[in-house]
Design an enzyme around this catalytic site. Structure first.
Site, PDB file in Angstrom:
ATOM      1  CG  HIS A 215      -5.021   5.747  16.724  1.00 48.40           C
ATOM      2  ND1 HIS A 215      -4.403   4.273  16.504  1.00 48.40           N
ATOM      3  CD2 HIS A 215      -5.139   6.590  15.288  1.00 48.40           C
ATOM      4  CE1 HIS A 215      -4.258   4.469  14.903  1.00 48.40           C
ATOM      5  NE2 HIS A 215      -4.752   5.512  14.172  1.00 48.40           N
ATOM      6  CG  HIS A 257      -0.594  12.410  12.225  1.00 49.85           C
ATOM      7  ND1 HIS A 257      -0.466  12.216  11.470  1.00 49.85           N
ATOM      8  CD2 HIS A 257      -1.522  11.282  13.009  1.00 49.85           C
ATOM      9  CE1 HIS A 257      -0.405  10.822  10.915  1.00 49.85           C
ATOM     10  NE2 HIS A 257      -1.437  11.031  11.590  1.00 49.85           N
ATOM     11  CE  LYS A 300       2.881   8.345   9.449  1.00 48.65           C
ATOM     12  NZ  LYS A 300       1.555   7.277   9.795  1.00 48.65           N
TER      13      LYS A 300
END
Length: 366
Positions: A215, A257, A300
Site C-alpha cells: 500500500h 508516496h 492525486k
C-alpha cells in the site's frame, strides 16, 4: 425491495480504538480492539487514551517510554545516517507551478514539463535501492484477488530486509528501540519488520490481498467505484519488470508516496505531474514535496513524498513512527526543521500477540 448501497470512507477502514477508561491493567483478550495493560506499548496495541487514563504522568512515568524529545533526537540521528541519499548532482527537479489550497482539487495541469529533469540512475545500483525496486512488481494490482506470494518474492523480501539492516541508519534505529525495550534482539526486530510490512491482510472480499509495504510503496489498482481497472505495463530498470498502477478509489489515487516509484512511472509516461502545493525548507536531499498529479488518468490531490532519500531512510522513519505513535501524528526533526509523519494500523486483523499490521504511512505536509 429496496437495495441500499453503503460506501466506506477512509475513516471506516481505520476504525477508532475503544477507550481505556476503567480498563487499566485489564487482562489481554484477543477480542478487544485495543488494550490497556503494561504490554500494550511493546505490542503497539494500546488504546489511544492509554497514557491519559493508565499512566497519569504520561510518557515520562516509564523508563522505557519514548518521549517526544526522544523522537526529535533519534530522527536527527537517522537523518545524518542516510549515507545512501542522493547528492545534489544526482537529481534535478522542475517543480514549476505552486498550487494554492483552493487549487489542489481542480485537476488542472499547470506544469507542462515533467517533475524530474534528471536522475542519476547509478543510485539504483546501490544494494538497498536495487532490492527495493525488485519488490515493486510483486503484487496483484486489483483489490480482492488473493496474493500468490512465490518463493522468489519471499527471498526478495528477505534480501531487502537484509540489505537495509546492513546500513548505519537501520542499525541506529534498532539500537534506539532495543534500548527502549521494544525488541530483545536484532533477529526479533527483523522478524517483526517482515510481519508488520509484508504480512498479508484483506482490503477486499476476504482474500489476503494487501500488505503495508504494497500500500505505502508499491500501490494497487481498485476497480470498485473507479470506473476502470488498473494496469501493469512493461518498464522499470530490468528486463521483464512491470510498473503497476496504484490504489485508486472513486477516480482518485490513494497512497503513492515514494519518489523512486514516481520517477520510474513518470519516465514511462504513466504519471503526469500537475503542480505542487508544498516545498520543504531543505536545501539538500532528502527534501519533501506535496504533489498534484495524474496517474494513468486518475488524480492525486496531494501526494506528499520525500525526494532523494534512500529506501532505508523512508522505511526507517515510517517504522519508527508506526512503532512509537501508531494512529497519531509523529513529530520529528530533520536537519533542524520540523516534519510530521502519520501512520495508521490495520485494525481488522492482527498477528502475534495482537500486533497490528501497517495500513498506511505518509508525510504530513502543511
Amino acid at each position: 425491495l429496496r437495495t441500499t448501497l453503503l460506501f466506506l470512507s477512509p475513516k471506516d477502514l481505520y476504525t477508532a480504538p475503544d477507550s481505556c477508561e476503567g480498563r487499566c491493567e485489564e487482562p489481554y483478550s484477543e477480542e478487544d480492539e485495543c488494550h490497556c495493560n503494561a504490554e500494550c506499548e511493546r505490542y503497539r496495541n494500546c488504546c489511544e487514551d492509554y497514557y491519559r487514563h493508565c499512566q497519569p504522568e504520561g510518557f515520562s512515568s516509564s523508563r522505557d517510554a519514548i518521549t517526544d524529545e526522544d523522537l526529535l533526537r533519534v530522527s536527527e540521528q537517522l537523518y545524518r545516517a542516510d549515507r545512501h541519499k542522493a547528492r545534489p548532482t544526482d537529481i534535478a527537479i522542475n517543480p514549476q507551478y505552486q498550487a494554492s489550497p483552493d487549487e489542489t482539487d481542480d485537476q488542472e495541469d499547470r506544469s507542462p514539463q515533467p517533475l524530474y529533469k534528471y536522475v542519476n540512475e547509478e543510485l539504483f545500483s546501490k544494494p538497498t535501492y536495487a532490492s527495493f525496486i525488485k519488490l515493486l512488481d510483486n503484487y496483484q494490482r486489483v483489490t480482492g484477488r488473493e496474493e500468490d506470494v512465490t518463493a522468489e518474492e519471499l527471498r526478495e523480501q528477505d534480501n531487502f530486509l537484509k540489505e537495509v539492516m546492513k546500513t548505519e541508519l537501520m542499525k541506529k534505529l534498532f539500537a534506539f528501540l532495543h534500548k527502549k525495550n521494544r525488541y530483545g534482539s536484532e533477529q526479533e526486530f527483523v522478524a517483526d519488520l517482515k510481519e508488520m510490512w509484508f504480512g498479508l491482510y484483506s482490503r477486499g472480499d476476504g482474500e489476503q490481498d494487501s500488505s503495508g509495504f504494497e500500500h505505502v510503496f508499491s500501490g494497487r489498482a481498485r476497480t470498485s467505484g473507479t470506473g476502470g481497472a488498473g494496469q501493469c505495463r512493461a518498464g522499470g530498470l530490468t528486463p521483464g519488470s512491470r510498473l503497476c498502477i496504484g490504489e485508486v478509489k472513486k477516480g482518485k489515487v490513494s497512497g503513492f508516496h515514494n519518489w523512486i516509484r514516481f520517477y520510474l512511472l513518470e519516465k514511462q509516461g504513466i504519471v503526469n505531474y500537475f503542480s505542487h502545493n508544498f516545498n520543504g525548507p531543505w536545501d539538500t536531499y532528502p527534501d519533501v514535496l506535496g504533489l498534484q498529479f495524474s496517474w494513468d488518468g486518475f488524480y492525486k490531490e496531494v501526494g506528499s513524498a520525500f525526494i532523494g532519500c534512500s529506501p532505508e531512510f523512508e522505511f526507517g522513519l515510517y517504522t519508527l513512527c508506526f512503532i512509537t505513535r501508531p494512529g497519531r501524528a509523529c513529530h520529528l526533526s530533520l536537519g533542524g526543521y520540523s516534519l510530521s509523519i502519520q501512520t495508521y494500523p490495520w485494525t481488522k486483523t492482527t498477528y502475534g500477540n495482537g500486533k497490528k499490521y501497517i495500513a498506511t504511512a505518509y508525510v504530513i505536509s502543511p
